[in-house]
Motif scaffolding. Structure first.
Motif, PDB file in Angstrom:
ATOM      1  N   ALA A  36       0.544  -1.128  -0.027  1.00 36.84           N
ATOM      2  CA  ALA A  36       0.566  -0.105  -0.158  1.00 36.84           C
ATOM      3  C   ALA A  36       1.181   1.209   0.148  1.00 36.84           C
ATOM      4  CB  ALA A  36      -1.019   0.045   0.529  1.00 36.84           C
ATOM      5  N   ARG A  37       2.140   1.259   0.758  1.00 38.33           N
ATOM      6  CA  ARG A  37       2.377   2.395   0.803  1.00 38.33           C
ATOM      7  C   ARG A  37       3.405   2.554  -0.116  1.00 38.33           C
ATOM      8  NH1 ARG A  37       7.130   1.635   4.386  1.00 38.33           N
ATOM      9  NH2 ARG A  37       8.093   3.722   4.197  1.00 38.33           N
ATOM     10  N   VAL A  38       3.519   2.195  -1.401  1.00 39.58           N
ATOM     11  CA  VAL A  38       4.613   1.770  -2.509  1.00 39.58           C
ATOM     12  C   VAL A  38       3.046   1.755  -3.640  1.00 39.58           C
ATOM     13  CG1 VAL A  38       5.461   0.875  -4.644  1.00 39.58           C
ATOM     14  CG2 VAL A  38       5.611   0.347  -2.529  1.00 39.58           C
ATOM     15  N   TRP A  39       2.039   1.660  -3.663  1.00 39.02           N
ATOM     16  CA  TRP A  39       0.490   1.800  -4.238  1.00 39.02           C
ATOM     17  C   TRP A  39       0.709   2.588  -4.852  1.00 39.02           C
ATOM     18  CZ3 TRP A  39      -4.480   3.962  -4.708  1.00 39.02           C
ATOM     19  CH2 TRP A  39      -4.292   3.468  -5.711  1.00 39.02           C
ATOM     20  N   VAL A  40       0.198   3.380  -2.790  1.00 37.93           N
ATOM     21  CA  VAL A  40      -0.352   5.302  -3.027  1.00 37.93           C
ATOM     22  C   VAL A  40       0.959   5.711  -3.413  1.00 37.93           C
ATOM     23  CG1 VAL A  40      -0.935   7.209  -1.151  1.00 37.93           C
ATOM     24  CG2 VAL A  40      -1.834   4.429  -1.136  1.00 37.93           C
ATOM     25  N   ARG A  41       1.943   6.342  -3.082  1.00 36.76           N
ATOM     26  CA  ARG A  41       2.522   7.208  -3.876  1.00 36.76           C
ATOM     27  C   ARG A  41       2.844   6.993  -5.666  1.00 36.76           C
ATOM     28  NH1 ARG A  41       4.288   6.066   1.571  1.00 36.76           N
ATOM     29  NH2 ARG A  41       5.445   7.827   2.306  1.00 36.76           N
ATOM     30  N   GLY A 100       7.230  18.188  -8.680  1.00 35.36           N
ATOM     31  CA  GLY A 100       8.303  18.699  -7.786  1.00 35.36           C
ATOM     32  C   GLY A 100       6.858  16.916  -7.261  1.00 35.36           C
ATOM     33  N   VAL A 101       6.270  16.892  -6.443  1.00 33.85           N
ATOM     34  CA  VAL A 101       5.295  16.317  -5.676  1.00 33.85           C
ATOM     35  C   VAL A 101       5.643  14.966  -6.297  1.00 33.85           C
ATOM     36  CG1 VAL A 101       3.787  15.529  -4.790  1.00 33.85           C
ATOM     37  CG2 VAL A 101       4.518  18.301  -4.556  1.00 33.85           C
ATOM     38  N   ALA A 102       5.014  15.290  -7.868  1.00 38.30           N
ATOM     39  CA  ALA A 102       5.402  13.689  -8.133  1.00 38.30           C
ATOM     40  C   ALA A 102       6.834  13.072  -8.456  1.00 38.30           C
ATOM     41  CB  ALA A 102       4.810  14.615  -9.713  1.00 38.30           C
ATOM     42  N   ASP A 103       7.531  14.086  -8.263  1.00 41.33           N
ATOM     43  CA  ASP A 103       9.041  13.003  -8.169  1.00 41.33           C
ATOM     44  C   ASP A 103       8.722  12.959  -6.926  1.00 41.33           C
ATOM     45  OD1 ASP A 103      10.433  13.503 -10.953  1.00 41.33           O
ATOM     46  OD2 ASP A 103      11.033  15.436 -10.558  1.00 41.33           O
ATOM     47  N   VAL A 104       8.854  12.947  -5.713  1.00 37.97           N
ATOM     48  CA  VAL A 104       9.272  13.224  -4.477  1.00 37.97           C
ATOM     49  C   VAL A 104       8.562  11.642  -4.248  1.00 37.97           C
ATOM     50  CG1 VAL A 104       8.761  14.102  -2.023  1.00 37.97           C
ATOM     51  CG2 VAL A 104      10.115  15.560  -3.751  1.00 37.97           C
ATOM     52  N   LEU A 105       7.063  11.647  -4.556  1.00 34.38           N
ATOM     53  CA  LEU A 105       6.459  10.207  -4.066  1.00 34.38           C
ATOM     54  C   LEU A 105       7.208   9.656  -4.650  1.00 34.38           C
ATOM     55  CD1 LEU A 105       3.190  12.414  -4.375  1.00 34.38           C
ATOM     56  CD2 LEU A 105       4.223  11.199  -1.915  1.00 34.38           C
ATOM     57  N   ALA A 106       7.420   9.919  -6.052  1.00 33.07           N
ATOM     58  CA  ALA A 106       7.971   8.225  -6.803  1.00 33.07           C
ATOM     59  C   ALA A 106       9.322   8.086  -6.257  1.00 33.07           C
ATOM     60  CB  ALA A 106       7.970   8.696  -8.917  1.00 33.07           C
ATOM     61  N   ALA A 110       4.960   4.781 -10.352  1.00 35.38           N
ATOM     62  CA  ALA A 110       5.863   5.533  -9.622  1.00 35.38           C
ATOM     63  C   ALA A 110       6.928   5.725 -10.739  1.00 35.38           C
ATOM     64  CB  ALA A 110       6.704   5.067  -8.360  1.00 35.38           C
ATOM     65  N   ILE A 111       7.253   4.597 -11.873  1.00 34.01           N
ATOM     66  CA  ILE A 111       8.371   5.484 -12.642  1.00 34.01           C
ATOM     67  C   ILE A 111       7.903   6.228 -14.039  1.00 34.01           C
ATOM     68  CG2 ILE A 111       9.480   3.953 -14.649  1.00 34.01           C
ATOM     69  CD1 ILE A 111      10.053   1.439 -12.097  1.00 34.01           C
ATOM     70  N   MET A 112       6.598   5.216 -14.405  1.00 34.44           N
ATOM     71  CA  MET A 112       6.176   6.079 -15.308  1.00 34.44           C
ATOM     72  C   MET A 112       5.139   7.717 -14.920  1.00 34.44           C
ATOM     73  SD  MET A 112       6.122   3.685 -17.613  1.00 34.44           S
ATOM     74  CE  MET A 112       5.460   5.457 -19.300  1.00 34.44           C
ATOM     75  N   GLY A 113       5.142   8.157 -13.596  1.00 31.10           N
ATOM     76  CA  GLY A 113       4.816   8.983 -12.818  1.00 31.10           C
ATOM     77  C   GLY A 113       6.109   9.863 -13.737  1.00 31.10           C
ATOM     78  N   LYS A 114       7.697   9.542 -13.059  1.00 31.17           N
ATOM     79  CA  LYS A 114       8.783  10.043 -13.060  1.00 31.17           C
ATOM     80  C   LYS A 114       8.506  10.400 -13.700  1.00 31.17           C
ATOM     81  CE  LYS A 114      13.199  10.179 -10.452  1.00 31.17           C
ATOM     82  NZ  LYS A 114      12.794  11.315  -9.753  1.00 31.17           N
ATOM     83  N   ALA A 115       8.334   9.450 -15.273  1.00 30.90           N
ATOM     84  CA  ALA A 115       9.136   9.177 -16.917  1.00 30.90           C
ATOM     85  C   ALA A 115       8.668  10.904 -17.361  1.00 30.90           C
ATOM     86  CB  ALA A 115       8.635   8.260 -17.376  1.00 30.90           C
ATOM     87  N   HIS A 116       7.245  11.125 -17.204  1.00 29.47           N
ATOM     88  CA  HIS A 116       6.213  12.205 -17.360  1.00 29.47           C
ATOM     89  C   HIS A 116       6.629  13.473 -17.432  1.00 29.47           C
ATOM     90  CE1 HIS A 116       3.032  10.726 -20.170  1.00 29.47           C
ATOM     91  NE2 HIS A 116       2.822   9.021 -18.819  1.00 29.47           N
ATOM     92  N   ALA A 117       6.922  13.145 -15.431  1.00 37.28           N
ATOM     93  CA  ALA A 117       7.789  14.580 -14.351  1.00 37.28           C
ATOM     94  C   ALA A 117       8.856  15.684 -15.429  1.00 37.28           C
ATOM     95  CB  ALA A 117       7.827  14.413 -13.866  1.00 37.28           C
ATOM     96  N   ALA A 118      10.040  14.127 -16.363  1.00 37.61           N
ATOM     97  CA  ALA A 118      10.934  13.686 -16.351  1.00 37.61           C
ATOM     98  C   ALA A 118      10.887  14.675 -18.039  1.00 37.61           C
ATOM     99  CB  ALA A 118      11.885  12.955 -17.153  1.00 37.61           C
ATOM    100  N   ALA A 119      10.195  13.978 -18.529  1.00 38.14           N
ATOM    101  CA  ALA A 119       9.603  14.814 -20.450  1.00 38.14           C
ATOM    102  C   ALA A 119       9.030  15.926 -20.251  1.00 38.14           C
ATOM    103  CB  ALA A 119       8.084  13.500 -20.833  1.00 38.14           C
ATOM    104  N   LEU A 120       8.553  16.292 -19.103  1.00 36.48           N
ATOM    105  CA  LEU A 120       8.172  17.777 -19.191  1.00 36.48           C
ATOM    106  C   LEU A 120       8.936  19.093 -18.902  1.00 36.48           C
ATOM    107  CD1 LEU A 120       4.528  16.852 -17.273  1.00 36.48           C
ATOM    108  CD2 LEU A 120       4.773  17.912 -19.947  1.00 36.48           C
TER     109      LEU A 120
END
Length: 368
Positions: A192-197, A212-218, A235-245
């Motif tokens: 749950a800790r991993v999934w929620v983040r 910034g929050v997306a990166d921290v939680l990921a 988490a990985i895909m969220g961080k990937a989108h943040a990097a692309a943007l």
């Protein structure tokens, strides 16, 4: 209740001025609506036509049928006011909460069943419907948190609740995501800790909000466990989108490859749940990422792959794919064509099925 009073009550329930309502409609639909015209609606000097009823339905998160049907309006406004203004002091929610405490509330298994149902409902219902329903569930589970396993339930409900607020809002969505992460920590449930983040990270990264929050939680999710899971994939895909943007193409591509490896180990057979990432949904993630990276071939391939397996019962996600094509057009130099393509895709989807995420995508196309 007159249509003018309905519009006024819905607007006030969201804490908006007449100018803000006009601005939201103009931003999404490209109209030239003024505060004075909204005032004329609310004073019943002018009745909005079919086009503006659809606009109001979209920006106020209210089914079009509610705006058109006199008989259902008063009940709906009461529900909206309770959910949007002060759900924690609404009489019905307080009654439910105390009753749950006195009676012991649903069992853990019952709660897991509720979560599974909400995961499915989220894929097709509007944000306002989910928000009203989940606010009541949070009042109930709040009374049962002496059971550590229910902190896990609460954290996942909080994550779903956060998703009903636009990430660009910053304050509401992010505060709920952070609270959900803390609740998951209370449960001691690593999954749950991993999934929620991870779910928060992909929501914010996909929306292009609070990067910034997306990166921290990921990063937190990835630090808790590197065991392949859907939470880690998100988490990985969220961080990937943040990097692309941010324009960090190399990092985004590296994370995409990492995400694909995790998906190969954890992809879901379940097709229609927010708690699942089947092949078609992984391709929706990839489609937008490739569009943001300017990789047209990869984007089109992902869109075609997603369409082949996308359930017909989820038209909102087909609209996502069309919006990605609009973004590709706009970024390739045909800004007007891209915006028109994306807006057409939005218009073809019934307003009651619009999501906050789609509106943010529309804004990204317009700003690209």
């Amino acid at each position: 209740m007159a249509i003018g009073q309905l519009i006024r009550d819905l607007r006030k329930a969201r804490g908006w001025s007449q100018s803000r309502l006009a601005s939201e409609i103009n931003k999404i639909f490209g109209t030239g609506l003024t505060r004075e015209y909204v005032s004329n609606w609310e004073c019943c000097k002018v009745t909005p036509g079919p086009f503006y009823l659809r606009c109001l339905s979209a920006v106020l998160d209210v089914p079009l049928a509610v705006l058109e049907a006199e008989v259902k309006r008063r009940t709906f406004i009461s529900d909206v006011a309770a959910a949007a203004i002060a759900p924690v002091v609404a009489s019905d929610l307080l009654t439910v909460g105390f009753s749950a405490r006195l009676a012991g509330g649903p069992s853990v298994d019952d709660w897991e069943g509720k979560l599974a149902a909400y995961g499915t409902d989220y894929m097709s219902l509007g944000a306002a419907d989910i928000q009203r329903r989940v606010s009541g569930e949070l009042m109930v589970v709040q009374q049962q948190l002496d059971n550590p396993r229910l902190w896990s339930v609460a954290s996942r409900l909080m994550t779903l609740y956060a998703k009903t607020f636009p990430g660009a809002d910053g304050s509401k969505a992010v505060s709920w995501y952070r609270m959900a992460a803390r609740a998951a920590d209370e449960s001691g449930d690593e999954a749950a800790r991993v999934w929620v983040r991870g779910r928060a990270a992909i929501a914010l990264g996909y929306e292009g909000a609070s990067l910034g929050v997306a990166d921290v939680l990921a990063d937190q999710a990835m630090a808790i466990s590197d065991k392949p899971s859907l939470g880690l994939l998100n988490a990985i895909m969220g961080k990937a989108h943040a990097a692309a943007l941010r324009g960090d193409t190399a990092t985004a591509r590296k994370l995409l490859e990492q995400g694909r490896r995790v998906f190969d180990a954890t992809g879901s057979h379940e097709q229609t749940s927010d708690y699942a990432v089947p092949w078609w949904r992984m391709n929706v993630f990839t489609s937008l990422l490739a569009a943001r990276l300017g990789d047209e071939n990869s984007a089109v391939a992902a869109q075609d792959a997603a369409r082949r397996e996308l359930p017909a019962s989820l038209p909102r996600f087909a609209t996502h794919l069309e919006m990605h094509r609009g973004l590709m057009l706009a970024r390739s130099g045909d800004h007007a064509g891209g915006v028109a393509y994306a807006r057409t895709a939005m218009d073809e989807l019934p307003p009651e099925k619009h999501s906050l995420t789609l509106r943010l995508l529309m804004k990204e196309v317009e700003d690209s």
